[in-house]
Write an enzyme that holds these catalytic residues in place. Structure first.
Site, short mmCIF file in Angstrom:
data_model
loop_
_atom_site.label_atom_id
_atom_site.label_comp_id
_atom_site.label_asym_id
_atom_site.label_seq_id
_atom_site.Cartn_x
_atom_site.Cartn_y
_atom_site.Cartn_z
N ASP A 29 -21.76 36.41 40.91
CA ASP A 29 -21.47 37.70 40.28
C ASP A 29 -20.74 37.52 38.95
OD1 ASP A 29 -21.52 40.47 40.18
OD2 ASP A 29 -19.62 40.70 41.26
N GLY A 30 -20.93 38.47 38.05
CA GLY A 30 -20.18 38.47 36.79
C GLY A 30 -21.02 38.20 35.55
N ASN A 31 -22.34 38.17 35.70
CA ASN A 31 -23.19 37.94 34.52
C ASN A 31 -23.00 39.04 33.47
OD1 ASN A 31 -24.20 35.90 36.06
ND2 ASN A 31 -26.26 36.73 36.29
N ARG A 33 -20.39 41.13 33.01
CA ARG A 33 -19.07 41.11 32.37
C ARG A 33 -18.94 39.91 31.42
NH1 ARG A 33 -16.08 41.43 37.81
NH2 ARG A 33 -18.23 41.10 38.50
N TRP A 34 -19.53 38.80 31.80
CA TRP A 34 -19.51 37.61 30.93
C TRP A 34 -20.18 37.94 29.59
CZ3 TRP A 34 -23.30 34.71 28.53
CH2 TRP A 34 -22.93 33.43 28.07
N HIS A 46 -27.67 37.14 32.26
CA HIS A 46 -28.48 36.61 33.37
C HIS A 46 -29.09 35.25 33.00
CE1 HIS A 46 -27.81 40.10 35.72
NE2 HIS A 46 -28.57 40.93 35.01
N SER A 74 -30.08 41.83 45.38
CA SER A 74 -29.83 42.55 46.63
C SER A 74 -30.74 43.76 46.76
CB SER A 74 -28.37 43.00 46.69
OG SER A 74 -28.16 44.12 45.86
N LEU A 141 -31.81 18.62 50.38
CA LEU A 141 -31.01 19.85 50.38
C LEU A 141 -31.94 21.05 50.59
CD1 LEU A 141 -28.22 20.89 47.93
CD2 LEU A 141 -30.14 22.40 48.23
N ARG A 204 -15.47 41.34 48.06
CA ARG A 204 -16.35 41.98 49.05
C ARG A 204 -17.62 41.17 49.24
NH1 ARG A 204 -16.06 46.03 44.82
NH2 ARG A 204 -17.63 45.56 43.26
N SER A 206 -20.69 42.67 49.67
CA SER A 206 -21.84 43.36 49.08
C SER A 206 -23.12 43.14 49.88
CB SER A 206 -22.04 42.94 47.61
OG SER A 206 -20.90 43.24 46.84
N GLU A 217 -15.41 30.56 55.61
CA GLU A 217 -14.21 30.68 54.78
C GLU A 217 -14.62 31.32 53.46
OE1 GLU A 217 -11.13 30.05 55.64
OE2 GLU A 217 -11.73 29.32 57.61
C1 IPE Z 1 -23.88 41.18 44.54
O1 IPE Z 1 -23.45 41.52 43.28
C2 IPE Z 1 -25.35 40.89 44.51
C3 IPE Z 1 -25.76 39.67 43.83
C4 IPE Z 1 -24.95 38.78 43.35
C5 IPE Z 1 -27.18 39.46 43.75
P1 IPE Z 1 -23.38 43.03 42.79
O2 IPE Z 1 -22.88 43.01 41.39
O3 IPE Z 1 -24.70 43.70 43.00
O4 IPE Z 1 -22.34 43.65 43.82
P2 IPE Z 1 -21.39 44.93 43.68
O5 IPE Z 1 -22.23 46.03 43.10
O6 IPE Z 1 -20.27 44.55 42.77
O7 IPE Z 1 -20.94 45.18 45.08
C1 IPE Z 2 -24.66 39.20 39.16
O1 IPE Z 2 -24.08 39.59 37.98
C2 IPE Z 2 -26.15 39.03 39.04
C3 IPE Z 2 -26.96 39.97 39.84
C4 IPE Z 2 -26.51 40.91 40.60
C5 IPE Z 2 -28.39 39.78 39.74
P1 IPE Z 2 -23.87 41.11 37.62
O2 IPE Z 2 -25.02 41.54 36.76
O3 IPE Z 2 -23.65 41.92 38.83
O4 IPE Z 2 -22.56 41.03 36.75
P2 IPE Z 2 -21.39 42.10 36.67
O5 IPE Z 2 -20.85 42.28 38.04
O6 IPE Z 2 -22.01 43.34 36.12
O7 IPE Z 2 -20.41 41.50 35.73
MG MG Z 3 -21.89 42.47 39.79
#
Ligand code: IPE
Ligand code: IPE
Ligand code: MG
Length: 255
Positions: A29-31, A33-34, A46, A74, A141, A204, A206, A217
């Site tokens: 997660d965080g692509n 915001r990065w 992404h 998801s 793996l 969370r 998600s 863990e």
């Molecule tokens: C969880 O990230 C799903 C994936 C990393 C593919 P999200 O960015 O979709 O989750 P929420 O919306 O913060 O719960």
């Molecule tokens: C996770 O990064 C990648 C996917 C859900 C595919 P996000 O796109 O959810 O990044 P944020 O949470 O908006 O920073």
């Molecule tokens: Mg996200």
């Protein structure tokens, strides 16, 4: 206070090789915001996330991890703008094309979990089938990609299959156990994750691997996914090794 950042090699020297996790799961997660923090587009976020995934997979192979499962898309991610969804699907297709040979060379077996038959573009489904088929005998793996995956959807799909077996008289409901129920989940044949890492700082799940993570863990790191690397992976494993897994029992000291 100055923080000294240790290299992956220095961190690796601290690992207890007798207590490595067998299966690591990652919520990447965080692509977004990065990218935002750098004035870049979500697409570029992404794209950078894909490089982090390549680094992480390679690091897992080097560390001898047997199973890596990543949350790529998801069942709720369809709510995103259609241009972002389209970009992600194309990125996945391109990645399969570009990485297939490397995966084979590294002995990586690819599995995909999720509702593959639903909503995904046909061209992607075909590429997914190909990568699964061409890597199925690899042993180093097992790399599982959760794609159009939802933990609740997975449990519902398993319940439907169990109910069909019971209705056909092939399964006695009294014989359903936690162990054999697992055979109906997408992850059948894979041990449950020992460690689940979430980047981007949220605390969370998600809807990720709801059944399988019962006793994993959980390690959350504020690092955004595109910045994740081998050093961060080792830090998460070190954190895992500092935890005491009790599985509901009582340890010796408190007995
Ligand atoms: C969880 O990230 C799903 C994936 C990393 C593919 P999200 O960015 O979709 O989750 P929420 O919306 O913060 O719960
Ligand atoms: C996770 O990064 C990648 C996917 C859900 C595919 P996000 O796109 O959810 O990044 P944020 O949470 O908006 O920073
Ligand atoms: Mg996200």
């Amino acid at each position: 206070m100055t923080t000294i950042s240790l290299s992956a090699r220095e961190l690796a020297a601290q690992l207890d090789r007798t207590r490595m996790p067998v299966h690591i799961a990652i919520i990447m997660d965080g692509n977004g915001r990065w990218a935002k923090a750098r004035g870049l587009s979500v697409h570029q976020g992404h794209q950078a996330g894909r490089e982090a995934l390549k680094r992480t997979l390679k690091a897992c192979v080097q560390l001898g991890i047997k199973y890596l499962t990543v949350y790529a898309f998801s069942t709720e991610n369809w709510r995103r703008p259609s241009s972002e969804v389209r970009f992600l699907m194309t990125l996945l297709e391109r990645t399969i094309d570009e990485e297939l040979d490397e995966l084979k060379r590294n002995g990586v077996r690819v599995r995909v979990i999720g509702r593959l038959e639903e909503k995904l573009p046909q061209t992607l489904i075909e590429k997914v089938r190909r990568v699964i088929e061409e890597t199925k005998h690899n042993k180093k793996l097992t790399f599982t990609v959760a794609l159009n995956y939802g933990g609740r959807a997975e449990i519902i799909d398993a319940v439907r299959a169990v109910a069909r077996e019971a209705a056909a008289g092939r399964l006695d409901p009294r014989e359903i156990t936690e162990e054999n129920f697992h055979n109906f989940l997408y992850t059948n044949g894979t041990p449950d994750p020992d460690l689940v890492i979430r980047t981007g700082g949220e605390m969370r799940l998600s809807n990720f691997l709801l059944w399988q993570l019962a006793y994993a863990e959980f390690v959350s790191t504020p690092i955004y996914w595109p910045d994740f690397d081998k050093a961060e992976l080792i830090k998460a494993i070190l954190e895992y090794q500092r935890r005491e897994r009790r599985f509901g029992g009582r340890n010796e000291m408190c007995a």
